[in-house]
Design an enzyme around this catalytic site. Sequence first.
Site, mmCIF file in Angstrom:
data_model
loop_
_atom_site.group_PDB
_atom_site.id
_atom_site.type_symbol
_atom_site.label_atom_id
_atom_site.label_comp_id
_atom_site.label_asym_id
_atom_site.label_seq_id
_atom_site.Cartn_x
_atom_site.Cartn_y
_atom_site.Cartn_z
ATOM 1 N N HIS A 75 -6.717 -9.720 3.489
ATOM 2 C CA HIS A 75 -6.144 -10.214 2.238
ATOM 3 C C HIS A 75 -5.879 -11.708 2.368
ATOM 4 O O HIS A 75 -5.184 -12.118 3.297
ATOM 5 C CB HIS A 75 -4.809 -9.513 1.959
ATOM 6 C CG HIS A 75 -4.907 -8.032 1.889
ATOM 7 N ND1 HIS A 75 -4.802 -7.226 3.003
ATOM 8 C CD2 HIS A 75 -5.099 -7.199 0.843
ATOM 9 C CE1 HIS A 75 -4.919 -5.967 2.643
ATOM 10 N NE2 HIS A 75 -5.099 -5.916 1.330
ATOM 11 N N TYR B 161 -12.639 -1.858 -6.396
ATOM 12 C CA TYR B 161 -12.613 -0.420 -6.178
ATOM 13 C C TYR B 161 -11.177 0.085 -6.119
ATOM 14 O O TYR B 161 -10.233 -0.667 -5.902
ATOM 15 C CB TYR B 161 -13.349 -0.043 -4.875
ATOM 16 C CG TYR B 161 -12.544 -0.363 -3.641
ATOM 17 C CD1 TYR B 161 -11.828 0.629 -2.988
ATOM 18 C CD2 TYR B 161 -12.457 -1.663 -3.156
ATOM 19 C CE1 TYR B 161 -11.055 0.343 -1.871
ATOM 20 C CE2 TYR B 161 -11.690 -1.969 -2.049
ATOM 21 C CZ TYR B 161 -10.993 -0.961 -1.416
ATOM 22 O OH TYR B 161 -10.216 -1.248 -0.325
ATOM 23 N N HIS C 101 0.836 -1.199 0.000
ATOM 24 C CA HIS C 101 0.000 0.000 0.000
ATOM 25 C C HIS C 101 0.873 1.253 0.000
ATOM 26 O O HIS C 101 1.620 1.503 0.938
ATOM 27 C CB HIS C 101 -0.940 0.002 1.205
ATOM 28 C CG HIS C 101 -1.915 -1.125 1.180
ATOM 29 N ND1 HIS C 101 -1.707 -2.296 1.872
ATOM 30 C CD2 HIS C 101 -3.082 -1.279 0.526
ATOM 31 C CE1 HIS C 101 -2.716 -3.117 1.644
ATOM 32 N NE2 HIS C 101 -3.558 -2.526 0.832
ATOM 33 N N CYS D 5 -11.862 -6.617 7.312
ATOM 34 C CA CYS D 5 -11.313 -6.707 5.956
ATOM 35 C C CYS D 5 -9.975 -7.427 6.038
ATOM 36 O O CYS D 5 -9.383 -7.520 7.110
ATOM 37 C CB CYS D 5 -11.074 -5.325 5.364
ATOM 38 S SG CYS D 5 -12.546 -4.342 5.151
ATOM 39 N N GLU E 89 -8.158 -2.696 -5.107
ATOM 40 C CA GLU E 89 -8.443 -4.085 -4.775
ATOM 41 C C GLU E 89 -9.597 -4.689 -5.559
ATOM 42 O O GLU E 89 -10.594 -4.025 -5.837
ATOM 43 C CB GLU E 89 -8.782 -4.198 -3.270
ATOM 44 C CG GLU E 89 -7.651 -3.781 -2.378
ATOM 45 C CD GLU E 89 -7.967 -3.850 -0.904
ATOM 46 O OE1 GLU E 89 -7.009 -3.970 -0.117
ATOM 47 O OE2 GLU E 89 -9.152 -3.786 -0.520
ATOM 48 N N GLU F 137 -8.514 -9.988 14.174
ATOM 49 C CA GLU F 137 -8.945 -8.606 14.375
ATOM 50 C C GLU F 137 -9.973 -8.453 15.482
ATOM 51 O O GLU F 137 -9.926 -7.502 16.248
ATOM 52 C CB GLU F 137 -9.535 -8.022 13.087
ATOM 53 C CG GLU F 137 -8.514 -7.615 12.073
ATOM 54 C CD GLU F 137 -9.106 -6.791 10.945
ATOM 55 O OE1 GLU F 137 -10.134 -6.103 11.147
ATOM 56 O OE2 GLU F 137 -8.526 -6.837 9.849
ATOM 57 N N TRP G 3 -14.631 1.885 0.743
ATOM 58 C CA TRP G 3 -15.118 0.578 0.287
ATOM 59 C C TRP G 3 -16.408 0.209 0.995
ATOM 60 O O TRP G 3 -17.306 -0.340 0.375
ATOM 61 C CB TRP G 3 -14.046 -0.494 0.445
ATOM 62 C CG TRP G 3 -13.519 -0.681 1.836
ATOM 63 C CD1 TRP G 3 -14.028 -1.506 2.809
ATOM 64 C CD2 TRP G 3 -12.400 -0.026 2.412
ATOM 65 N NE1 TRP G 3 -13.286 -1.393 3.960
ATOM 66 C CE2 TRP G 3 -12.275 -0.490 3.741
ATOM 67 C CE3 TRP G 3 -11.478 0.901 1.937
ATOM 68 C CZ2 TRP G 3 -11.270 -0.056 4.598
ATOM 69 C CZ3 TRP G 3 -10.474 1.327 2.790
ATOM 70 C CH2 TRP G 3 -10.385 0.850 4.107
ATOM 71 N N GLU H 270 -5.810 2.475 -2.116
ATOM 72 C CA GLU H 270 -6.335 1.105 -2.051
ATOM 73 C C GLU H 270 -6.757 0.776 -3.471
ATOM 74 O O GLU H 270 -7.432 1.584 -4.127
ATOM 75 C CB GLU H 270 -7.534 1.000 -1.102
ATOM 76 C CG GLU H 270 -7.175 0.959 0.350
ATOM 77 C CD GLU H 270 -6.588 -0.371 0.813
ATOM 78 O OE1 GLU H 270 -6.254 -1.230 -0.027
ATOM 79 O OE2 GLU H 270 -6.443 -0.538 2.026
ATOM 80 N N HIS I 279 -4.629 -5.777 -6.227
ATOM 81 C CA HIS I 279 -4.395 -7.006 -5.467
ATOM 82 C C HIS I 279 -5.710 -7.530 -4.897
ATOM 83 O O HIS I 279 -6.736 -6.864 -4.921
ATOM 84 C CB HIS I 279 -3.348 -6.788 -4.368
ATOM 85 C CG HIS I 279 -3.722 -5.754 -3.354
ATOM 86 N ND1 HIS I 279 -3.588 -4.408 -3.589
ATOM 87 C CD2 HIS I 279 -4.226 -5.878 -2.107
ATOM 88 C CE1 HIS I 279 -3.990 -3.734 -2.521
ATOM 89 N NE2 HIS I 279 -4.398 -4.604 -1.607
#
Length: 178
Positions: free
Chosen positions: A71, A106, A27, A69, A118, A89, A165, A116, A34
């Site tokens: 990855h 987005y 980032h 959120c 993604e 989290e 997002w 961002e 990604h």
Amino acid sequence: MSDGPDLVVLLDDAAQPIGTAPRLTVHSDQTPLHLAFSFHVLQPDGRTLISRRALSKGTWPGVWSNACCGHPRPGEDTTDALVRRVREELGAEAVEVRCVLPGFRYRAVDASGIVENEVCPVYVGQLADPEAVRPDPTEVADYAWVEWAGLCAAAGAAPAVFSPWSVLQLARLGDVLA
């Protein structure tokens, strides 16, 4: 797949994997496309969980967002990655998880210039014990249980308070969940 380097999957414009990069370095002001995911908790009683991103986050610190959120790592199933990130989290267990916006994509730029970029399938589900949320303070500054309609109204009225997002996803989820 939760052990090993924390890598993200880089994608081409057709959303096909083309490589990997360390999550903590990907980032920037030129973030490559990604793979990611977003998770919205929708409990049967009508409440949804929102989280406020920790002030130490590199992108959109302090803004409110959907529950979680993350990855997926290379070779990691996205649902498995989601379950892993909810544990990390929120200290909670995700259940009844299903993908509702598989092609969501987005690009957004925060006030510091960080991008961002993604392909971010959107999932909904529940928490096995909604009262057992124990967030990691390096990820989550605060959280709240809110009514879905109120959340959508707030995001529409004051989008800058929320992650870009989540604002885009909320607008699209209404039709999907109806």
